[in-house]
Design a protein around this motif. Structure first.
Motif, PDB file in Angstrom:
ATOM      1  N   PHE A  50       0.857  -1.165   0.000  1.00 33.36           N
ATOM      2  CA  PHE A  50       0.000   0.000   0.000  1.00 33.36           C
ATOM      3  C   PHE A  50       0.899   1.223   0.000  1.00 33.36           C
ATOM      4  CE2 PHE A  50      -3.160  -3.035   1.126  1.00 33.36           C
ATOM      5  CZ  PHE A  50      -4.390  -2.472   0.826  1.00 33.36           C
ATOM      6  N   THR A  51       0.372   2.350  -0.442  1.00 35.80           N
ATOM      7  CA  THR A  51       1.160   3.571  -0.481  1.00 35.80           C
ATOM      8  C   THR A  51       0.947   4.378   0.779  1.00 35.80           C
ATOM      9  OG1 THR A  51       0.964   3.644  -2.882  1.00 35.80           O
ATOM     10  CG2 THR A  51       1.613   5.675  -1.786  1.00 35.80           C
ATOM     11  N   SER A  52       2.039   4.756   1.429  1.00 36.22           N
ATOM     12  CA  SER A  52       1.965   5.520   2.666  1.00 36.22           C
ATOM     13  C   SER A  52       1.761   6.988   2.365  1.00 36.22           C
ATOM     14  CB  SER A  52       3.257   5.339   3.465  1.00 36.22           C
ATOM     15  OG  SER A  52       4.307   6.046   2.834  1.00 36.22           O
ATOM     16  N   SER A  53       1.626   7.783   3.426  1.00 39.70           N
ATOM     17  CA  SER A  53       1.421   9.214   3.252  1.00 39.70           C
ATOM     18  C   SER A  53       2.621   9.889   2.618  1.00 39.70           C
ATOM     19  CB  SER A  53       1.114   9.861   4.612  1.00 39.70           C
ATOM     20  OG  SER A  53       2.134   9.563   5.535  1.00 39.70           O
ATOM     21  N   GLU A  54       3.810   9.285   2.742  1.00 36.62           N
ATOM     22  CA  GLU A  54       5.002   9.843   2.119  1.00 36.62           C
ATOM     23  C   GLU A  54       5.275   9.240   0.751  1.00 36.62           C
ATOM     24  OE1 GLU A  54       5.348   8.620   5.382  1.00 36.62           O
ATOM     25  OE2 GLU A  54       5.016  10.598   6.265  1.00 36.62           O
ATOM     26  N   GLY A  55       4.365   8.384   0.275  1.00 36.81           N
ATOM     27  CA  GLY A  55       4.558   7.759  -1.020  1.00 36.81           C
ATOM     28  C   GLY A  55       5.393   6.505  -0.969  1.00 36.81           C
ATOM     29  N   SER A 264     -10.045  -3.790   5.199  1.00 31.51           N
ATOM     30  CA  SER A 264     -10.035  -4.251   3.810  1.00 31.51           C
ATOM     31  C   SER A 264      -9.608  -3.148   2.849  1.00 31.51           C
ATOM     32  CB  SER A 264     -11.421  -4.767   3.414  1.00 31.51           C
ATOM     33  OG  SER A 264     -12.386  -3.726   3.527  1.00 31.51           O
ATOM     34  N   ARG A 265      -9.674  -1.888   3.321  1.00 29.24           N
ATOM     35  CA  ARG A 265      -9.300  -0.739   2.494  1.00 29.24           C
ATOM     36  C   ARG A 265      -8.523   0.260   3.345  1.00 29.24           C
ATOM     37  NH1 ARG A 265     -14.468  -1.934   2.275  1.00 29.24           N
ATOM     38  NH2 ARG A 265     -15.032  -0.191   3.612  1.00 29.24           N
ATOM     39  N   PRO A 266      -7.356  -0.109   3.854  1.00 26.42           N
ATOM     40  CA  PRO A 266      -6.621   0.795   4.751  1.00 26.42           C
ATOM     41  C   PRO A 266      -6.173   2.064   4.029  1.00 26.42           C
ATOM     42  CG  PRO A 266      -5.254  -1.077   4.128  1.00 26.42           C
ATOM     43  CD  PRO A 266      -6.627  -1.373   3.615  1.00 26.42           C
ATOM     44  N   ASP A 267      -6.525   3.203   4.601  1.00 31.50           N
ATOM     45  CA  ASP A 267      -6.218   4.497   3.988  1.00 31.50           C
ATOM     46  C   ASP A 267      -5.041   5.128   4.734  1.00 31.50           C
ATOM     47  OD1 ASP A 267      -6.147   7.032   2.927  1.00 31.50           O
ATOM     48  OD2 ASP A 267      -8.324   7.314   2.947  1.00 31.50           O
ATOM     49  N   PHE A 268      -3.827   4.826   4.271  1.00 33.35           N
ATOM     50  CA  PHE A 268      -2.635   5.328   4.937  1.00 33.35           C
ATOM     51  C   PHE A 268      -2.435   6.827   4.702  1.00 33.35           C
ATOM     52  CE2 PHE A 268      -1.856   0.789   4.474  1.00 33.35           C
ATOM     53  CZ  PHE A 268      -1.391   0.451   5.745  1.00 33.35           C
ATOM     54  N   ALA A 269      -3.014   7.359   3.650  1.00 31.82           N
ATOM     55  CA  ALA A 269      -2.886   8.790   3.394  1.00 31.82           C
ATOM     56  C   ALA A 269      -3.730   9.584   4.386  1.00 31.82           C
ATOM     57  CB  ALA A 269      -3.309   9.105   1.960  1.00 31.82           C
ATOM     58  N   ARG A 270      -4.946   9.113   4.634  1.00 34.59           N
ATOM     59  CA  ARG A 270      -5.825   9.814   5.577  1.00 34.59           C
ATOM     60  C   ARG A 270      -5.414   9.564   7.017  1.00 34.59           C
ATOM     61  NH1 ARG A 270     -12.354   8.760   6.425  1.00 34.59           N
ATOM     62  NH2 ARG A 270     -12.697  10.469   7.924  1.00 34.59           N
ATOM     63  N   PHE A 271      -4.923   8.358   7.313  1.00 34.24           N
ATOM     64  CA  PHE A 271      -4.528   7.991   8.673  1.00 34.24           C
ATOM     65  C   PHE A 271      -3.063   7.562   8.677  1.00 34.24           C
ATOM     66  CE2 PHE A 271      -9.098   6.760   8.263  1.00 34.24           C
ATOM     67  CZ  PHE A 271      -9.629   7.683   9.151  1.00 34.24           C
ATOM     68  N   PRO A 272      -2.123   8.496   8.570  1.00 40.37           N
ATOM     69  CA  PRO A 272      -0.700   8.120   8.474  1.00 40.37           C
ATOM     70  C   PRO A 272      -0.179   7.358   9.682  1.00 40.37           C
ATOM     71  CG  PRO A 272      -0.965  10.492   8.823  1.00 40.37           C
ATOM     72  CD  PRO A 272      -2.319   9.946   8.506  1.00 40.37           C
ATOM     73  N   GLN A 273      -0.792   7.559  10.856  1.00 42.86           N
ATOM     74  CA  GLN A 273      -0.348   6.832  12.043  1.00 42.86           C
ATOM     75  C   GLN A 273      -0.633   5.339  11.956  1.00 42.86           C
ATOM     76  OE1 GLN A 273      -2.957   8.766  11.726  1.00 42.86           O
ATOM     77  NE2 GLN A 273      -4.619   8.315  13.187  1.00 42.86           N
ATOM     78  N   LEU A 274      -1.466   4.948  10.983  1.00 43.78           N
ATOM     79  CA  LEU A 274      -1.788   3.533  10.799  1.00 43.78           C
ATOM     80  C   LEU A 274      -0.546   2.717  10.447  1.00 43.78           C
ATOM     81  CD1 LEU A 274      -3.847   1.245  10.544  1.00 43.78           C
ATOM     82  CD2 LEU A 274      -4.366   2.049   8.227  1.00 43.78           C
ATOM     83  N   GLU A 275       0.441   3.355   9.831  1.00 42.47           N
ATOM     84  CA  GLU A 275       1.670   2.645   9.492  1.00 42.47           C
ATOM     85  C   GLU A 275       2.340   2.066  10.732  1.00 42.47           C
ATOM     86  OE1 GLU A 275       4.336   4.891   7.015  1.00 42.47           O
ATOM     87  OE2 GLU A 275       2.678   5.978   6.090  1.00 42.47           O
TER      88      GLU A 275
END
Length: 351
Positions: A50-55, A264-275
């Motif tokens: 998946f793509t993180s908030s930093e790409g 099932s659809r983790p949004d790392f851009a919206r929730f960067p702390q999820l990483e």
């Protein structure tokens, strides 16, 4: 509305646009069950990036959940290794014969005992946190039913089609009388004490194959006993709860014990702390006849899989609130502690 699947309910539920979410989810779920053999049931680490908030690419690797036989446990060892450490574990050998929990047998044990059924609908509403902002529940409807009616809903396929799920305390039923000694024995083996407020609760979680209970946590220790079918379990340790974007405290909104994350659809851009949380993700299959210990504060998402029905029961146990409070956001911590009197500062359930 009547859960036996009569036209009134079907018409109400079908008024919303249907999507093929359930066939997709069931196909994906069954494809991930890599083995039915004991000892080879841990899901492999996913290689899907998946793509993180930093790409950057975020690995979806998962950790294993340890298994232990109940005969190898003592209360002291269980507390030291699992409970105090906030570590989940799957216990085998504690349930015994599960034939009494077949669909017909379990429904007969329940008879006309009143149950509460949640109806989520055909579009995966149960796993769409962004739709829950104006509700205190992740269900579209809640209706009364009983064991015999809900059996018919499962047999006709209505329960799976409309994502119907029973969540009820059945301690006063015939089924509860059968299950109570089992839960008491598990408590004795692990040194767990009955909850001072809820007592010897027997929460039944019952439905067709494919239902997902979304990511949430409980502020009490719990034991989930798999009586029929299997469940795919995803857990996170208590210390990452704040990184899982829990809902804020809002008396008229969704419970703060639920996460805004759709796994099932983790949004790392919206929730960067999820990483940060994702690095600690654990995953396993809970087989029929096994017990999962879920430590207080451990976030979990659970999906059922079975040929006809999927049945679990759980019990919440006495828990020191100080094991949970440090892992909560400030608003939830204040709400939790406010719910305790100075003389009863132990244990709570967020339901």
């Amino acid at each position: 509305l009547d859960i036996d699947g009569r036209e009134t309910m079907a018409a109400s539920a079908s008024s919303r646009p249907a999507k093929p979410w359930q066939q997709c989810r069931r196909s994906i779920l069954r494809g991930s069950f890599v083995s039915r053999r004991r000892g080879a049931d841990i899901l492999p680490a996913s290689s899907t990036p998946f793509t993180s908030s930093e790409g950057n690419s975020v690995s979806l690797a998962t950790r294993a959940i340890q298994r232990v036989h109940v005969s190898d446990l003592t209360p002291l060892e269980f507390d030291k290794t699992y409970r105090s450490a906030g570590k989940p574990v799957i216990i085998s050998g504690a349930i015994g014969d599960t034939s009494k929990y077949s669909l017909s047998a379990f429904a007969d044990l329940l008879g006309s005992f009143p149950l509460t059924c949640r109806i989520h609908g055909t579009d995966g509403y149960a796993t769409k946190p962004h739709l829950w902002s104006n509700s205190s529940s992740h269900a579209r409807h809640t209706v009364p039913t009983d064991g015999l009616k809900f059996k018919r809903a499962i047999e006709t396929g209505f329960a799976s089609q409309q994502d119907c799920y029973v969540q009820s305390d059945i301690r006063g039923s015939g089924a509860g009388q059968v299950i109570a000694p089992l839960l008491a024995a598990i408590g004795d083996a692990c040194g767990l004490q009955s909850h001072p407020v809820f007592g010897p609760v027997i929460n039944a979680w019952w439905g067709g194959s494919g239902h997902t209970e979304p990511l949430h946590m409980d502020v009490t220790d719990g034991t989930l006993c798999q009586l029929h079918g299997s469940k795919r379990v995803v857990l996170f340790p208590p210390f990452v709860w704040r990184d899982l974007a829990p809902f804020p405290v809002n008396p008229s909104g969704m419970s703060w014990a639920f996460s805004q994350i759709a796994l099932s659809r983790p949004d790392f851009a919206r929730f960067p702390q999820l990483e940060t949380a994702w690095a600690h993700r654990m995953e396993a299959v809970l087989h029929e006849g096994e017990v999962l210990f879920i430590p207080a504060g451990a976030a979990h998402e659970i999906t059922g899989d079975g040929d006809d029905h999927v049945l679990s029961v759980n019990r919440f146990w006495e828990t020191d609130v100080e094991r949970v409070a440090p892992h909560l956001p400030p608003d939830a911590r204040a709400a939790l502690i406010k719910g305790f009197s100075a003389s009863a500062h132990r244990g709570c359930c967020t339901n």
